[in-house]
Design a protein around this motif. Structure first.
Motif, short mmCIF file in Angstrom:
data_model
loop_
_atom_site.label_atom_id
_atom_site.label_comp_id
_atom_site.label_asym_id
_atom_site.label_seq_id
_atom_site.Cartn_x
_atom_site.Cartn_y
_atom_site.Cartn_z
N VAL A 180 -46.59 41.13 -34.24
CA VAL A 180 -47.61 40.52 -33.31
C VAL A 180 -48.85 41.41 -33.63
CG1 VAL A 180 -48.13 40.40 -31.09
CG2 VAL A 180 -45.58 40.14 -31.62
N SER A 181 -50.01 40.84 -33.90
CA SER A 181 -50.98 41.41 -34.66
C SER A 181 -52.36 41.26 -33.56
CB SER A 181 -51.62 40.94 -35.97
OG SER A 181 -52.60 41.19 -36.39
N SER A 182 -52.96 41.91 -33.09
CA SER A 182 -54.12 41.65 -32.41
C SER A 182 -55.42 42.37 -33.09
CB SER A 182 -53.99 42.28 -30.86
OG SER A 182 -55.03 42.17 -29.95
N ASN A 183 -56.47 41.55 -33.10
CA ASN A 183 -57.73 41.94 -33.62
C ASN A 183 -58.79 41.71 -32.80
OD1 ASN A 183 -59.22 42.85 -35.77
ND2 ASN A 183 -60.12 40.85 -36.08
N ARG A 184 -59.77 42.43 -32.90
CA ARG A 184 -60.70 42.17 -31.78
C ARG A 184 -62.01 41.33 -32.42
NH1 ARG A 184 -65.87 46.40 -31.42
NH2 ARG A 184 -66.48 44.58 -30.89
N VAL A 185 -62.68 40.86 -31.54
CA VAL A 185 -64.08 39.98 -31.83
C VAL A 185 -65.24 40.41 -31.39
CG1 VAL A 185 -62.75 37.79 -31.84
CG2 VAL A 185 -63.65 38.73 -29.57
N GLY A 186 -66.29 40.32 -31.68
CA GLY A 186 -67.61 40.48 -31.37
C GLY A 186 -68.44 41.36 -32.23
N GLU B 284 -70.83 44.47 -33.45
CA GLU B 284 -70.95 46.17 -32.97
C GLU B 284 -71.60 46.79 -34.02
OE1 GLU B 284 -67.61 48.09 -30.92
OE2 GLU B 284 -67.78 49.39 -32.71
N GLN B 285 -72.87 47.63 -33.74
CA GLN B 285 -73.46 48.23 -34.65
C GLN B 285 -73.96 47.29 -35.99
OE1 GLN B 285 -74.96 50.37 -33.00
NE2 GLN B 285 -74.19 52.50 -33.43
N GLY B 286 -74.04 46.01 -36.02
CA GLY B 286 -74.30 45.20 -37.09
C GLY B 286 -73.05 44.70 -37.68
N SER B 287 -71.82 45.11 -37.26
CA SER B 287 -70.67 44.70 -37.80
C SER B 287 -70.11 43.47 -36.85
CB SER B 287 -69.53 45.91 -38.10
OG SER B 287 -70.16 46.84 -38.96
N ARG B 288 -69.68 42.46 -37.64
CA ARG B 288 -68.94 41.43 -36.78
C ARG B 288 -67.40 41.50 -37.05
NH1 ARG B 288 -70.67 37.70 -33.87
NH2 ARG B 288 -72.80 37.73 -34.40
N PHE B 289 -66.80 41.29 -36.06
CA PHE B 289 -65.23 41.09 -36.12
C PHE B 289 -64.80 39.87 -36.04
CE2 PHE B 289 -66.59 45.36 -34.58
CZ PHE B 289 -65.90 46.25 -35.82
N ILE B 290 -63.66 39.68 -36.68
CA ILE B 290 -63.23 38.20 -37.08
C ILE B 290 -62.17 37.72 -36.38
CG2 ILE B 290 -64.12 38.53 -39.61
CD1 ILE B 290 -61.34 38.95 -40.44
N GLY B 291 -61.58 38.48 -35.38
CA GLY B 291 -60.48 37.77 -34.58
C GLY B 291 -59.35 37.54 -35.68
N LYS B 292 -58.92 36.44 -35.54
CA LYS B 292 -57.60 35.75 -36.11
C LYS B 292 -56.18 36.74 -35.69
CE LYS B 292 -58.07 33.45 -39.36
NZ LYS B 292 -58.01 31.94 -39.23
N SER B 293 -56.18 36.90 -34.40
CA SER B 293 -55.13 37.46 -33.89
C SER B 293 -54.01 36.51 -34.19
CB SER B 293 -55.06 37.76 -32.75
OG SER B 293 -56.27 38.79 -32.51
N MET B 294 -52.59 36.88 -34.25
CA MET B 294 -51.43 36.01 -34.56
C MET B 294 -50.11 36.78 -34.41
SD MET B 294 -51.95 36.15 -38.80
CE MET B 294 -53.54 35.72 -38.74
N ILE B 295 -49.33 35.85 -34.27
CA ILE B 295 -47.77 36.07 -34.24
C ILE B 295 -47.15 35.48 -35.37
CG2 ILE B 295 -45.57 35.98 -32.74
CD1 ILE B 295 -47.74 35.73 -30.45
#
Length: 271
Positions: free
Chosen positions: A192-198, A200-211
């Motif tokens: 079970v993998s949780s990744n953030r979005v949004g 921050e300080q010029g870095s964009r986070f990609i999501g793609k959380s999955m099971i």
């Protein structure tokens, strides 16, 4: 069966009160036996110095983990949350697992990229697994998915489930599109993998959380960019099978017994 959910959050850098309020709200309002939150969910990730990061770190155990334990007990849910931890003068990138039984399990990130707050973090020195009411669990933080030895070590200790807590930025797409599924399939274990979005300080986070199931198949996932949750029912007993008979005495494989550890010495050499 265990109902697990990954919470894909947009975390605000340095806004610890807001972040913690939102974590607790998700924990109270998301129906699941296990909720998994991203890495550094209390604080954000892109700090530029140890001095900037330390005021936003938590003592473990402490007030925030006490709040997690309280919600876990009241709602009957286990909560896996990535936090910044301060331990004396040291900063740790930590995952905590709060259970309804009142147990607080702690893992400290041991493989660190030269990126964000990890530039100032003291690495952990263990790869533990934890017994829970629903099975044996290991926690893997972000960059560590690039090291097959981490998931393999936990799986060899009997992990039924690997929990991934991540802050994958743009440039790390290979992890959710390839490596997480590989870690599941090569060890025949749920992830079970949780990744953030949004941003921050010029870095964009990609999501793609999955099971991902033990065959490496994505059974539930979220797209890039959106803050939401994804859940699925997991039969953790499936992870216990490592020996597969496709055709008796003609096509059989055993993922662990077929290993040749005596050939792998170079893997543990330094440098």
């Amino acid at each position: 069966m265990v109902k697990a959910a990954a919470v894909q959050m947009d975390i605000q850098l340095g806004q610890t009160h807001l972040n913690k309020e939102r974590i607790l709200a998700y924990a109270q309002n998301t129906p699941a036996d296990l909720l998994v939150f991203p890495e550094c969910a209390n604080s954000g990730y892109c700090f530029n110095s140890l001095e900037d990061a330390m005021p936003h770190a938590e003592v473990v155990p402490g007030a925030f983990t006490d709040s997690l334990l309280s919600v876990a007990r009241d709602m009957g849910r286990s909560l896996a949350v990535g936090i910044l931890e301060k331990k004396g003068a040291a900063l740790r990138n930590t995952a905590v697992l709060a259970t309804p039984e009142g147990n607080l399990r702690v893992y400290r990130k041991s493989h660190l990229p030269y990126l964000g707050v990890d530039r100032f973090v003291t690495p952990g020195s263990e790869l533990p697994i934890f017994q829970t009411a629903f099975g044996r669990v290991g926690m893997i933080i972000c960059y560590e998915c690039r090291f097959p030895e981490v998931a393999r070590s936990m799986s060899l200790q009997g992990a039924d489930l690997l929990i991934g807590l991540s802050n994958w930025p743009v440039g790390a797409m290979v992890i959710p599109t390839l490596l997480v599924a590989a870690r599941a399939a090569e060890n025949h274990v749920w992830i079970v993998s949780s990744n953030r979005v949004g941003l921050e300080q010029g870095s964009r986070f990609i999501g793609k959380s999955m099971i991902i199931d033990p065959d490496g198949q994505i059974i539930a996932s979220l797209p890039e960019g959106n803050e939401e949750t994804v859940s699925a029912d997991l039969d953790l007993s499936i992870s216990k099978a490592k020996h597969f008979v496709r055709k008796p005495k003609a096509y059989e494989i055993d993922l662990f017994m077929d290993r040749r550890p005596e050939l792998y010495g170079t893997v543990t050499q330094e440098g």
